[in-house]
Write a protein that holds these residues in place. Structure first.
Motif, mmCIF file in Angstrom:
data_model
loop_
_atom_site.group_PDB
_atom_site.id
_atom_site.type_symbol
_atom_site.label_atom_id
_atom_site.label_comp_id
_atom_site.label_asym_id
_atom_site.label_seq_id
_atom_site.Cartn_x
_atom_site.Cartn_y
_atom_site.Cartn_z
ATOM 1 N N SER A 41 -4.069 5.605 32.086
ATOM 2 C CA SER A 41 -4.378 4.489 31.192
ATOM 3 C C SER A 41 -4.001 3.191 31.880
ATOM 4 C CB SER A 41 -3.610 4.623 29.872
ATOM 5 O OG SER A 41 -3.648 3.404 29.151
ATOM 6 N N MET A 95 4.889 6.586 33.746
ATOM 7 C CA MET A 95 3.753 7.042 32.954
ATOM 8 C C MET A 95 3.643 8.566 32.955
ATOM 9 S SD MET A 95 0.872 4.323 34.189
ATOM 10 C CE MET A 95 -0.469 5.172 33.344
ATOM 11 N N LEU A 142 -1.582 1.146 29.700
ATOM 12 C CA LEU A 142 -0.207 1.627 29.753
ATOM 13 C C LEU A 142 0.439 1.241 31.082
ATOM 14 C CD1 LEU A 142 2.163 3.167 28.588
ATOM 15 C CD2 LEU A 142 1.114 5.298 29.376
ATOM 16 N N GLU A 199 3.838 -1.026 31.722
ATOM 17 C CA GLU A 199 4.987 -0.627 32.540
ATOM 18 C C GLU A 199 5.229 -1.645 33.650
ATOM 19 O OE1 GLU A 199 6.857 2.649 31.969
ATOM 20 O OE2 GLU A 199 5.921 1.907 30.138
#
Length: 211
Positions: free
Chosen positions: A110, A150, A113, A117
């Motif tokens: 993703s 992740m 995502l 991060e």
């Protein structure tokens, strides 16, 4: 929990260390220290199942690491070496690469995502569309550290994670590792950085074997 029990390893005809024992609880960060050539990076290879111990054993949650179980072990481990030489011209390909590996099947990538991060490590979203050659060594390390976050593996191994970083970036990495630990990750980091070691929960010094 990761456990190393009475471990001994030899290389090049000499014993690097012997009788080494320590544990890493879920959510704990352990720093491995010791003089150059004491076997710290060699121990990381053993934890990955790429190098057998001469004596002792390694286990995760009571399951022993053996030649037949090594591949299964690696499904639960992320590893970031000191020198990242990934075969990708573009950063966008570099960060996707681990998600295509057999051990990471079922873990979708993703971008949203990833960028979330990255923000914790103060990495610009613009890096995503750059060539890997345009990133500094420290930026590559932090970018792939976020990828490890992740993946959400049970164990994270790092070799000199702050060696290419200034003091501020090193502090960001230490803070990010504490975040991963709070998610339950067991972290083992080789480092000569005393400031980084002081931010870990525990320090394990690997002493040369006595002959």
């Amino acid at each position: 929990m990761l456990e190393v029990k009475n471990a001994s390893i030899s290389a090049g005809g000499r014993t690097l260390f012997s009788g080494l024992s320590f544990t890493v609880a879920d959510g704990q960060t352990v720093c491995l220290t010791g003089s150059s050539g004491s076997g710290k990076t060699t121990l990381l290879r053993a934890l990955l199942g790429f190098l057998p111990l001469d004596e002792g054993h390694i286990s995760i949650d009571g399951e022993l690491l053996t030649p037949s179980s090594a591949e299964e072990f690696r499904k639960h481990i992320s590893y970031i070496p000191q020198e990242l030489l990934l075969p990708s011209e573009w950063v966008s390909d570099m960060v996707r690469l681990p998600f295509g590996l057999k051990v990471n099947r079922g873990k979708p990538f993703s971008k949203d995502l990833l960028l979330a991060e990255w923000s914790l490590l103060e990495l610009s979203p613009e890096l995503y569309d750059k060539k890997t050659a345009e990133l500094s060594g420290g930026e590559r390390q932090r970018a792939m550290l976020a990828v490890s976050g992740m993946l959400g593996k049970a164990v994270l191994l790092l070799d000199e994670p702050t060696s290419a970083l200034d003091a501020h970036s090193a502090s960001l990495v230490a803070g990010y590792l504490r975040l991963l630990a709070s998610r339950g990750c067991s972290i083992v980091a080789v480092s000569h950085d005393q400031a980084f070691a002081a931010m870990c929960d525990k320090t394990v010094t690997i002493a040369p074997a006595t002959l």
